[in-house]
Write an enzyme that holds these catalytic residues in place. Sequence first.
Site, PDB file in Angstrom:
ATOM      1  N   TYR A   1     -14.301   4.060  11.542  1.00 22.09           N
ATOM      2  CA  TYR A   1     -12.885   3.865  11.167  1.00 22.09           C
ATOM      3  C   TYR A   1     -11.978   4.176  12.368  1.00 22.09           C
ATOM      4  CZ  TYR A   1      -8.289   5.176   9.440  1.00 22.09           C
ATOM      5  OH  TYR A   1      -6.930   5.314   9.293  1.00 22.09           O
TER       6      TYR A   1
ATOM      7  N   LYS B   1      -9.453   1.727  14.947  1.00 24.93           N
ATOM      8  CA  LYS B   1      -8.042   1.978  15.283  1.00 24.93           C
ATOM      9  C   LYS B   1      -7.853   1.980  16.802  1.00 24.93           C
ATOM     10  CE  LYS B   1      -6.182   2.314  11.230  1.00 24.93           C
ATOM     11  NZ  LYS B   1      -5.215   1.292  10.799  1.00 24.93           N
TER      12      LYS B   1
ATOM     13  N   GLY C   1       0.824  -1.222   0.000  1.00 20.53           N
ATOM     14  CA  GLY C   1       0.000   0.000   0.000  1.00 20.53           C
ATOM     15  C   GLY C   1       0.851   1.262   0.000  1.00 20.53           C
TER      16      GLY C   1
ATOM     17  N   LYS D   1      -9.425   2.134   5.123  1.00 22.97           N
ATOM     18  CA  LYS D   1      -9.046   3.450   5.652  1.00 22.97           C
ATOM     19  C   LYS D   1      -9.923   4.619   5.236  1.00 22.97           C
ATOM     20  CE  LYS D   1      -5.657   4.298   2.034  1.00 22.97           C
ATOM     21  NZ  LYS D   1      -4.307   4.695   1.697  1.00 22.97           N
TER      22      LYS D   1
ATOM     23  N   ILE E   1       1.559   3.722   2.383  1.00 28.33           N
ATOM     24  CA  ILE E   1       2.538   3.909   3.459  1.00 28.33           C
ATOM     25  C   ILE E   1       3.417   2.660   3.581  1.00 28.33           C
ATOM     26  CG2 ILE E   1       2.814   4.369   5.930  1.00 28.33           C
ATOM     27  CD1 ILE E   1       0.041   5.896   5.583  1.00 28.33           C
TER      28      ILE E   1
ATOM     29  N   SER F   1      -6.181  -5.862  -2.388  1.00 26.89           N
ATOM     30  CA  SER F   1      -7.559  -5.401  -2.579  1.00 26.89           C
ATOM     31  C   SER F   1      -7.591  -3.887  -2.756  1.00 26.89           C
ATOM     32  CB  SER F   1      -8.441  -5.825  -1.401  1.00 26.89           C
ATOM     33  OG  SER F   1      -7.922  -5.280  -0.212  1.00 26.89           O
TER      34      SER F   1
ATOM     35  N   ASP G   1     -15.659  17.127  10.364  1.00 20.59           N
ATOM     36  CA  ASP G   1     -14.336  17.754  10.285  1.00 20.59           C
ATOM     37  C   ASP G   1     -14.095  18.633  11.499  1.00 20.59           C
ATOM     38  OD1 ASP G   1     -13.258  16.744   7.976  1.00 20.59           O
ATOM     39  OD2 ASP G   1     -14.005  18.358   6.691  1.00 20.59           O
TER      40      ASP G   1
ATOM     41  N   SER H   1      -3.878   6.142  14.010  1.00 20.24           N
ATOM     42  CA  SER H   1      -4.211   7.376  13.301  1.00 20.24           C
ATOM     43  C   SER H   1      -4.556   8.486  14.277  1.00 20.24           C
ATOM     44  CB  SER H   1      -5.424   7.064  12.432  1.00 20.24           C
ATOM     45  OG  SER H   1      -6.048   8.236  12.020  1.00 20.24           O
TER      46      SER H   1
ATOM     47  N   THR I   1      -6.920  10.169  14.074  1.00 23.45           N
ATOM     48  CA  THR I   1      -8.372  10.166  14.165  1.00 23.45           C
ATOM     49  C   THR I   1      -8.873   9.570  15.493  1.00 23.45           C
ATOM     50  OG1 THR I   1     -10.273   9.812  12.742  1.00 23.45           O
ATOM     51  CG2 THR I   1      -8.835   7.967  13.016  1.00 23.45           C
TER      52      THR I   1
ATOM     53  N   ASN J   1     -10.863  10.792  -1.138  1.00 21.40           N
ATOM     54  CA  ASN J   1     -11.579  11.744  -0.270  1.00 21.40           C
ATOM     55  C   ASN J   1     -10.619  12.748   0.325  1.00 21.40           C
ATOM     56  OD1 ASN J   1     -14.128  10.431  -0.325  1.00 21.40           O
ATOM     57  ND2 ASN J   1     -13.245   8.830   0.976  1.00 21.40           N
TER      58      ASN J   1
ATOM     59  N   TYR K   1      -0.525   8.278  12.926  1.00 23.88           N
ATOM     60  CA  TYR K   1      -0.197   9.103  11.765  1.00 23.88           C
ATOM     61  C   TYR K   1      -1.097  10.322  11.712  1.00 23.88           C
ATOM     62  CZ  TYR K   1       1.325   4.507   9.791  1.00 23.88           C
ATOM     63  OH  TYR K   1       1.876   3.271   9.554  1.00 23.88           O
TER      64      TYR K   1
HETATM   65  N1  UFG Z   1     -11.015  18.965   2.243  1.00 18.70           N
HETATM   66  C1  UFG Z   1     -11.593  19.879   1.386  1.00 18.70           C
HETATM   67  N2  UFG Z   1     -11.986  19.422   0.164  1.00 18.70           N
HETATM   68  C2  UFG Z   1     -11.849  18.131  -0.240  1.00 18.70           C
HETATM   69  C3  UFG Z   1     -11.251  17.194   0.665  1.00 18.70           C
HETATM   70  C4  UFG Z   1     -10.851  17.661   1.908  1.00 18.70           C
HETATM   71  O1  UFG Z   1     -11.755  21.054   1.687  1.00 18.70           O
HETATM   72  O2  UFG Z   1     -12.251  17.783  -1.358  1.00 18.70           O
HETATM   73  C5  UFG Z   1     -10.575  19.440   3.575  1.00 18.70           C
HETATM   74  C6  UFG Z   1     -11.286  18.733   4.702  1.00 18.70           C
HETATM   75  O3  UFG Z   1     -12.487  19.378   4.984  1.00 18.70           O
HETATM   76  C7  UFG Z   1     -10.260  18.859   5.825  1.00 18.70           C
HETATM   77  C8  UFG Z   1      -8.906  18.860   5.086  1.00 18.70           C
HETATM   78  O4  UFG Z   1      -9.209  19.132   3.728  1.00 18.70           O
HETATM   79  O5  UFG Z   1     -10.403  20.072   6.450  1.00 18.70           O
HETATM   80  C9  UFG Z   1      -8.187  17.538   5.163  1.00 18.70           C
HETATM   81  O6  UFG Z   1      -9.079  16.509   4.791  1.00 18.70           O
HETATM   82  P1  UFG Z   1      -8.597  15.027   4.478  1.00 18.70           P
HETATM   83  O7  UFG Z   1      -9.804  14.239   4.100  1.00 18.70           O
HETATM   84  O8  UFG Z   1      -7.441  15.038   3.549  1.00 18.70           O
HETATM   85  O9  UFG Z   1      -8.015  14.555   5.875  1.00 18.70           O
HETATM   86  P2  UFG Z   1      -8.713  14.394   7.309  1.00 18.70           P
HETATM   87  O10 UFG Z   1      -7.903  15.221   8.239  1.00 18.70           O
HETATM   88  O11 UFG Z   1     -10.152  14.636   7.283  1.00 18.70           O
HETATM   89  O12 UFG Z   1      -8.577  12.848   7.598  1.00 18.70           O
HETATM   90  C10 UFG Z   1      -7.371  12.200   7.357  1.00 18.70           C
HETATM   91  C11 UFG Z   1      -7.619  10.766   6.926  1.00 18.70           C
HETATM   92  C12 UFG Z   1      -7.998   9.917   8.078  1.00 18.70           C
HETATM   93  C13 UFG Z   1      -7.062  10.128   9.204  1.00 18.70           C
HETATM   94  C14 UFG Z   1      -7.013  11.572   9.602  1.00 18.70           C
HETATM   95  C15 UFG Z   1      -6.051  11.799  10.710  1.00 18.70           C
HETATM   96  O13 UFG Z   1      -8.597  10.685   5.923  1.00 18.70           O
HETATM   97  O14 UFG Z   1      -7.935   8.580   7.673  1.00 18.70           O
HETATM   98  O15 UFG Z   1      -6.588  12.323   8.487  1.00 18.70           O
HETATM   99  O16 UFG Z   1      -6.211  13.059  11.247  1.00 18.70           O
HETATM  100  F1  UFG Z   1      -7.428   9.412  10.254  1.00 18.70           F
END
Ligand code: UFG
Length: 332
Positions: free
Chosen positions: A144, A148, A6, A80, A8, A30, A290, A120, A122, A193, A172
Amino acid sequence: MTGGAGYIGSHSVLALMEAGYDPIVLDDFSNSSKESISGIKKIYGAGPVVIEGDTGNSSLLMDIFSSYDVNSVLHFSGLKSVEESMADPLRYYSENVGSSLSLLRTMQEANIQTIIFSSSATVYDPESQVPYTENSPTNPINPYGHTKLCVEQILHGLASSNPEWKVGILRYFNPVGAHPSGHIGEDPKQKPNNLMPLVMQTAVGRMEKLLIYGDDYDTPDGTCIRDYIHVLDLARGHLSALTYLERHQGLHIWNLGTGKGTSVQELIDKAREVTGAVINTEITFRRLGDSPEAVADPKKAKSELSWHPEYSIGNMCADHWNWQRQNPDGYQ
Ligand code: UFG
């Protein structure tokens, strides 16, 4: 290294090989690609032993443990996606918790008692004060994150039951970037995402515009702040943790983040500067769940592991962009 093919996992396999270890990768592919192994070979000149299979398959694990001289397990495999976990929580508990349980049981039977677990940020309570230390309150708000924390708790139980166990839990923060060669990188099978891959896919023209989820947070520019960390720094963190566990028993938790917050808007601005590409954006509603700010306090990893993140947000954007540009459709 479960899940060693994967995102990481592959960067960590490379880091371990470069340090003289002989990793064995167990991956069911997968949500990863065999091309990541070819990428490692291109960079290092040789690849790890690769076994295709499931972390939850205890007879396969026992075969591996009896065929090879395994000292430690680095456990990366698991699902994840926060969104997916809310739609299908049972699958997440079964894959992430069930498979980990089965792995630990088999390790116990085989008398292998060193494990590094990919946790994480999270797991932290989004209401806690930033920066998060390893002692900050935990309270994951999606399945999720619960999976963890569940595995962390299982590991606590195991370490208290037998002091011989050596357990490293790595929390992380937001991993981004890629190996500068562009031979390995992040290749989400479904639509991503996470912010960085979406920014880069917009820069490369795969997406018309990037949605910014809210610009009315109580932060300097109104967008959310995260602690982005280069995947090479993260990979090196595993090596440092492994070295530490060679000398210390018990359970240890370390945040792997830089301690520096970057807002969504700052990341986009930096990506525009580094790529020179047009990145169209549109402000939309806040995304459910968020938190305004999630930043690590990395002091413990720095002092105990002598681990220091080396890469800036500019390096992270440049390396992610290099990967994205060389592989606009990922490993395909
Ligand atoms: N964001 C946007 N637009 C997008 C996608 C994200 O504005 O299309 C924003 C989100 O609202 C957030 C920031 O970008 O404020 C970061 O979002 P991410 O989805 O990249 O990351 P997250 O901090 O939400 O979550 C990630 C991982 C989790 C992990 C977590 C740890 O998806 O698996 O970091 O803090 F657990």
